[in-house]
Design a protein around this motif. Structure first.
Motif, PDB file in Angstrom:
ATOM      1  N   ARG A   1      -2.287  -2.817  -6.497  1.00 51.11           N
ATOM      2  CA  ARG A   1      -2.964  -3.542  -7.572  1.00 51.11           C
ATOM      3  C   ARG A   1      -2.350  -3.248  -8.941  1.00 51.11           C
ATOM      4  O   ARG A   1      -2.823  -3.759  -9.957  1.00 51.11           O
ATOM      5  N   LEU A   2      -1.303  -2.427  -8.934  1.00 54.52           N
ATOM      6  CA  LEU A   2      -0.665  -2.042 -10.195  1.00 54.52           C
ATOM      7  C   LEU A   2       0.799  -2.485 -10.302  1.00 54.52           C
ATOM      8  O   LEU A   2       1.336  -2.548 -11.397  1.00 54.52           O
ATOM      9  N   VAL A   3       1.434  -2.771  -9.178  1.00 58.12           N
ATOM     10  CA  VAL A   3       2.872  -3.056  -9.192  1.00 58.12           C
ATOM     11  C   VAL A   3       3.223  -4.493  -9.542  1.00 58.12           C
ATOM     12  O   VAL A   3       4.387  -4.820  -9.753  1.00 58.12           O
ATOM     13  N   ALA A   4       2.220  -5.353  -9.586  1.00 58.46           N
ATOM     14  CA  ALA A   4       2.428  -6.766  -9.918  1.00 58.46           C
ATOM     15  C   ALA A   4       1.213  -7.242 -10.702  1.00 58.46           C
ATOM     16  O   ALA A   4       0.162  -6.596 -10.656  1.00 58.46           O
ATOM     17  N   PRO A   5       1.317  -8.352 -11.398  1.00 58.97           N
ATOM     18  CA  PRO A   5       0.165  -8.850 -12.159  1.00 58.97           C
ATOM     19  C   PRO A   5      -0.877  -9.543 -11.275  1.00 58.97           C
ATOM     20  O   PRO A   5      -1.776 -10.199 -11.767  1.00 58.97           O
ATOM     21  N   TYR A   6      -0.738  -9.405  -9.971  1.00 60.06           N
ATOM     22  CA  TYR A   6      -1.644 -10.006  -8.990  1.00 60.06           C
ATOM     23  C   TYR A   6      -1.810  -9.037  -7.822  1.00 60.06           C
ATOM     24  O   TYR A   6      -1.070  -8.039  -7.721  1.00 60.06           O
TER      25      TYR A   6
ATOM     26  N   ILE B   1      -5.441  -9.208 -11.257  1.00 61.46           N
ATOM     27  CA  ILE B   1      -6.322  -8.046 -11.225  1.00 61.46           C
ATOM     28  C   ILE B   1      -6.955  -7.909 -12.611  1.00 61.46           C
ATOM     29  O   ILE B   1      -6.233  -7.812 -13.609  1.00 61.46           O
ATOM     30  N   PRO B   2      -8.290  -7.893 -12.693  1.00 66.63           N
ATOM     31  CA  PRO B   2      -8.938  -7.734 -14.003  1.00 66.63           C
ATOM     32  C   PRO B   2      -8.525  -6.417 -14.673  1.00 66.63           C
ATOM     33  O   PRO B   2      -8.304  -5.403 -13.999  1.00 66.63           O
ATOM     34  N   LEU B   3      -8.419  -6.432 -15.987  1.00 66.42           N
ATOM     35  CA  LEU B   3      -7.973  -5.276 -16.759  1.00 66.42           C
ATOM     36  C   LEU B   3      -8.784  -4.013 -16.458  1.00 66.42           C
ATOM     37  O   LEU B   3      -8.217  -2.923 -16.334  1.00 66.42           O
ATOM     38  N   LYS B   4     -10.086  -4.139 -16.360  1.00 67.66           N
ATOM     39  CA  LYS B   4     -10.947  -2.986 -16.068  1.00 67.66           C
ATOM     40  C   LYS B   4     -10.606  -2.395 -14.690  1.00 67.66           C
ATOM     41  O   LYS B   4     -10.554  -1.178 -14.525  1.00 67.66           O
ATOM     42  N   GLN B   5     -10.331  -3.262 -13.709  1.00 63.13           N
ATOM     43  CA  GLN B   5      -9.964  -2.774 -12.381  1.00 63.13           C
ATOM     44  C   GLN B   5      -8.597  -2.107 -12.409  1.00 63.13           C
ATOM     45  O   GLN B   5      -8.389  -1.095 -11.744  1.00 63.13           O
ATOM     46  N   VAL B   6      -7.672  -2.649 -13.178  1.00 64.46           N
ATOM     47  CA  VAL B   6      -6.344  -2.023 -13.330  1.00 64.46           C
ATOM     48  C   VAL B   6      -6.518  -0.593 -13.829  1.00 64.46           C
ATOM     49  O   VAL B   6      -5.891   0.343 -13.314  1.00 64.46           O
ATOM     50  N   GLU B   7      -7.383  -0.411 -14.806  1.00 70.78           N
ATOM     51  CA  GLU B   7      -7.641   0.926 -15.354  1.00 70.78           C
ATOM     52  C   GLU B   7      -8.196   1.868 -14.280  1.00 70.78           C
ATOM     53  O   GLU B   7      -7.755   3.012 -14.156  1.00 70.78           O
ATOM     54  N   MET B   8      -9.134   1.374 -13.488  1.00 72.95           N
ATOM     55  CA  MET B   8      -9.734   2.212 -12.432  1.00 72.95           C
ATOM     56  C   MET B   8      -8.723   2.527 -11.323  1.00 72.95           C
ATOM     57  O   MET B   8      -8.660   3.654 -10.829  1.00 72.95           O
ATOM     58  N   GLU B   9      -7.922   1.541 -10.943  1.00 68.83           N
ATOM     59  CA  GLU B   9      -6.910   1.760  -9.907  1.00 68.83           C
ATOM     60  C   GLU B   9      -5.871   2.777 -10.379  1.00 68.83           C
ATOM     61  O   GLU B   9      -5.420   3.620  -9.608  1.00 68.83           O
ATOM     62  N   ALA B  10      -5.502   2.718 -11.646  1.00 67.94           N
ATOM     63  CA  ALA B  10      -4.547   3.686 -12.195  1.00 67.94           C
ATOM     64  C   ALA B  10      -5.119   5.097 -12.130  1.00 67.94           C
ATOM     65  O   ALA B  10      -4.402   6.060 -11.835  1.00 67.94           O
TER      66      ALA B  10
END
Length: 184
Positions: free
Chosen positions: A99-104, A153-162
């Motif tokens: 969920r972090l390696v691509a914008p989708y 991926i929504p920005l908030k989810q990107v933050e949590m996945e990171a």
């Protein structure tokens, strides 16, 4: 490069031809690369080894390497994460990586120890197949892509996945491991 890996010499990367330290882990990675090209029908240009990924957890940052990103039709369609030992313990951080390696959302996620593999649905995280031979061929992956939505991926989810990746792969790594590092 050294860390806690026994260096057995030097080897050439199957995909890039680059000289790499010959370690037990790298031998497995090369086995995976050869399998993707020679058995599963991917072109070497489809398989991208050693992709750096920088993640942040609050004010902490770290970098790790995504073993393989596989692209077809100009999209990252599969992420493969190698690690010795248990596969199930690698599910969640590898889904987070996808969920972090691509914008989708990358549709197919593979965790492998070089002997076995579990294939996960990137969107749901559900196990879809087990076994090294069950890693999708290029043709099977193309068929899956026809049904994939490639949702952002929504920005908030990107933050949590990171944060998940940081906790599992950076903060939880062995201090002598050279495959992940803290940046700040």
């Amino acid at each position: 490069m050294g860390g806690h890996h026994l260096i057995l010499g030097e080897m050439d990367d199957f995909i890039t031809g680059e000289a790499l330290p010959d370690t037990h882990d790298e031998r497995y990675r090369q086995k995976i690369a050869r399998f993707l090209v020679l058995e599963k029908g991917y072109a070497k240009e489809d398989v991208h080894p050693r992709n750096p990924l920088t993640v942040a957890a609050g004010n902490r940052r770290g970098q790790l390497w995504v073993d393989f990103m596989v692209t077809v039709d100009d999209r990252t369609a599969m992420v493969i994460k190698y690690g010795p030992g248990s596969l199930v313990t690698r599910y969640r951080p590898t889904i987070a990586i996808s969920r972090l390696v691509a914008p989708y959302q990358v549709p197919v996620v593979v965790v492998t120890n070089g002997e076995s593999a579990d294939i996960l649905d990137g969107e749901t995280g559900r196990l879809t197949a087990s076994g090294f031979d069950r890693i999708p061929s290029r043709e099977a992956l193309l068929q899956q892509l026809a049904r994939a939505e490639f949702l952002p991926i929504p920005l908030k989810q990107v933050e949590m996945e990171a944060r998940i990746v940081y906790a599992f792969e950076i903060d939880g790594s062995c201090p002598c491991d050279d495959t992940a590092c803290r940046i700040a």
